[in-house]
Every structure is written in structure tokens, then in C-alpha cells.
Design an enzyme around this catalytic site. Sequence first.
Site, PDB file in Angstrom:
ATOM      1  N   ASP A   1      53.956  26.611  49.546  1.00  0.00           N
ATOM      2  CA  ASP A   1      54.183  26.435  50.984  1.00  0.00           C
ATOM      3  C   ASP A   1      54.451  24.949  51.225  1.00  0.00           C
ATOM      4  OD1 ASP A   1      51.704  25.204  50.840  1.00  0.00           O
ATOM      5  OD2 ASP A   1      50.718  26.508  52.309  1.00  0.00           O
ATOM      6  N   HIS A   2      54.429  24.546  52.496  1.00  0.00           N
ATOM      7  CA  HIS A   2      54.708  23.140  52.816  1.00  0.00           C
ATOM      8  C   HIS A   2      53.668  22.194  52.205  1.00  0.00           C
ATOM      9  CE1 HIS A   2      52.130  24.971  55.804  1.00  0.00           C
ATOM     10  NE2 HIS A   2      51.626  23.791  56.072  1.00  0.00           N
TER      11      HIS A   2
ATOM     12  N   GLY B   1      44.456  30.128  49.109  1.00  0.00           N
ATOM     13  CA  GLY B   1      45.254  31.157  49.791  1.00  0.00           C
ATOM     14  C   GLY B   1      46.241  31.814  48.843  1.00  0.00           C
TER      15      GLY B   1
ATOM     16  N   HIS C   1      40.507  34.055  28.224  1.00  0.00           N
ATOM     17  CA  HIS C   1      39.625  35.171  28.552  1.00  0.00           C
ATOM     18  C   HIS C   1      40.239  36.167  29.528  1.00  0.00           C
ATOM     19  CE1 HIS C   1      35.517  33.191  27.332  1.00  0.00           C
ATOM     20  NE2 HIS C   1      36.494  32.911  26.471  1.00  0.00           N
TER      21      HIS C   1
ATOM     22  N   ARG D   1      46.796  19.506  47.844  1.00  0.00           N
ATOM     23  CA  ARG D   1      46.040  18.483  48.570  1.00  0.00           C
ATOM     24  C   ARG D   1      44.813  18.025  47.786  1.00  0.00           C
ATOM     25  NH1 ARG D   1      46.551  21.696  54.341  1.00  0.00           N
ATOM     26  NH2 ARG D   1      48.575  20.843  54.937  1.00  0.00           N
TER      27      ARG D   1
ATOM     28  N   ARG E   1      37.392  41.169  22.544  1.00  0.00           N
ATOM     29  CA  ARG E   1      36.556  41.736  23.619  1.00  0.00           C
ATOM     30  C   ARG E   1      37.148  41.469  24.996  1.00  0.00           C
ATOM     31  NH1 ARG E   1      34.385  36.922  22.110  1.00  0.00           N
ATOM     32  NH2 ARG E   1      33.525  35.533  23.707  1.00  0.00           N
ATOM     33  N   HIS E   2      37.944  40.410  25.106  1.00  0.00           N
ATOM     34  CA  HIS E   2      38.543  40.073  26.400  1.00  0.00           C
ATOM     35  C   HIS E   2      39.627  41.079  26.787  1.00  0.00           C
ATOM     36  CE1 HIS E   2      36.235  36.447  26.122  1.00  0.00           C
ATOM     37  NE2 HIS E   2      36.813  36.153  24.971  1.00  0.00           N
TER      38      HIS E   2
ATOM     39  N   ARG F   1      38.127  43.945  28.611  1.00  0.00           N
ATOM     40  CA  ARG F   1      37.781  43.602  29.994  1.00  0.00           C
ATOM     41  C   ARG F   1      39.030  43.505  30.875  1.00  0.00           C
ATOM     42  NH1 ARG F   1      33.669  39.285  27.303  1.00  0.00           N
ATOM     43  NH2 ARG F   1      32.078  40.821  26.746  1.00  0.00           N
TER      44      ARG F   1
HETATM   45  C1  RB5 Z   1      48.262  25.155  55.029  1.00  0.00           C
HETATM   46  O1  RB5 Z   1      47.848  24.258  55.999  1.00  0.00           O
HETATM   47  C2  RB5 Z   1      47.072  25.584  54.169  1.00  0.00           C
HETATM   48  O2  RB5 Z   1      46.200  26.373  54.904  1.00  0.00           O
HETATM   49  C3  RB5 Z   1      47.538  26.302  52.927  1.00  0.00           C
HETATM   50  O3  RB5 Z   1      48.397  25.481  52.216  1.00  0.00           O
HETATM   51  C4  RB5 Z   1      46.484  26.718  51.922  1.00  0.00           C
HETATM   52  O4  RB5 Z   1      45.679  25.637  51.562  1.00  0.00           O
HETATM   53  C5  RB5 Z   1      45.730  27.921  52.213  1.00  0.00           C
HETATM   54  O5  RB5 Z   1      44.910  28.381  51.395  1.00  0.00           O
END
Ligand code: RB5
Length: 145
Positions: free
Chosen positions: A8-9, A70, A98, A109, A132-133, A136
Site C-alpha cells: 500500500d502507500h 494488515g 518450519h 514504517r 515433522r513440519h 503440521r
Molecule cells: C496505513 O495507514 C496502515 O494502516 C497500513 O499500511 C498497515 O500498517 C495496516 O496494517
Amino acid sequence: MKIGIGSDHAGFELKEFLKGALKDDGYEVVDYGTKVKKSVDYPDFAEKLAKGIQNKEIKMGILVCGTGIGMSIIANKFKGIRAARCCTIYDAILARQHNDANVITLGGRLLGQELALEITKTFLETPFLKGRHLRRVNKIKNTEI
Ligand code: RB5
């Protein structure tokens, strides 16, 4: 190896850096976006990359958002995807050895570029240990709906 990358950005700058560095290292890299730095929604790009793995366009993937969290949540909704958020080199080693993870998620970030590259290369180059992995991981596959 043909790999995919998406962000994403918040992960855009790290994605661009990793894409260039991995291409220089000889990887074939498919960029699933985002292509510009304006605000976007990370699930859209995780979906594109996950579908690239499902249809065998790529073997492994890298997803970058602000934290990597996310991207890991959404990527793991797709059948056949085992996404691991890696913040350390040891995370990357164990996610491969594993868990046979096929997607690494990174926090743009959180991580400096050189550390992120080191973690990513470790992930791409570490083999699954099987044994073993495998039992699983097969249980994970059998749990997918
Ligand atoms: C975007 O601001 C931020 O929420 C996204 O990049 C991410 O860190 C979400 O898990």
C-alpha cells in the site's frame, strides 16, 4: 525464481527499494502495485498477489504495508497462502524452515531498507525442512475451507 511484490502507500518506498535490489540480484519480480504513493487500501494489493500465487504466476510473494500486520491478516484469508510477518532474520528463517511460508509481510514504517532486504533474501533463500513440519503444514492445508 519468479516472485511477486505488492504494497500500500505506507509500504510503497520499501517495495520500490526491494524490487530494484532483488532484480539486481537476478530475481524476476512481478509488481502487483500500488504503483503510486497515494493512499490506497492494503487488502486490494494482497488479493492481487495472493491470486498470482494461486494461479501459479509467481512462486512466492512479498507484501509491505505500514506494519506488515494488515497484509498478513488479509493474505492468510486466501487458500494456499501461508503469510508470515517477519521483523527479524530469525523470523524469516523459521517461517521458511518450519511453516513453509510462501509470503513474507514487512512493515515499511518499522524496518530500515537494508535490514528489510536482508530479511527478505533470507526468506527467499531458506528451504522448508519438511519432516515433522510437513505433517503440521499438511494439517494447515487440510484446515483450509
Ligand atoms: C496505513 O495507514 C496502515 O494502516 C497500513 O499500511 C498497515 O500498517 C495496516 O496494517
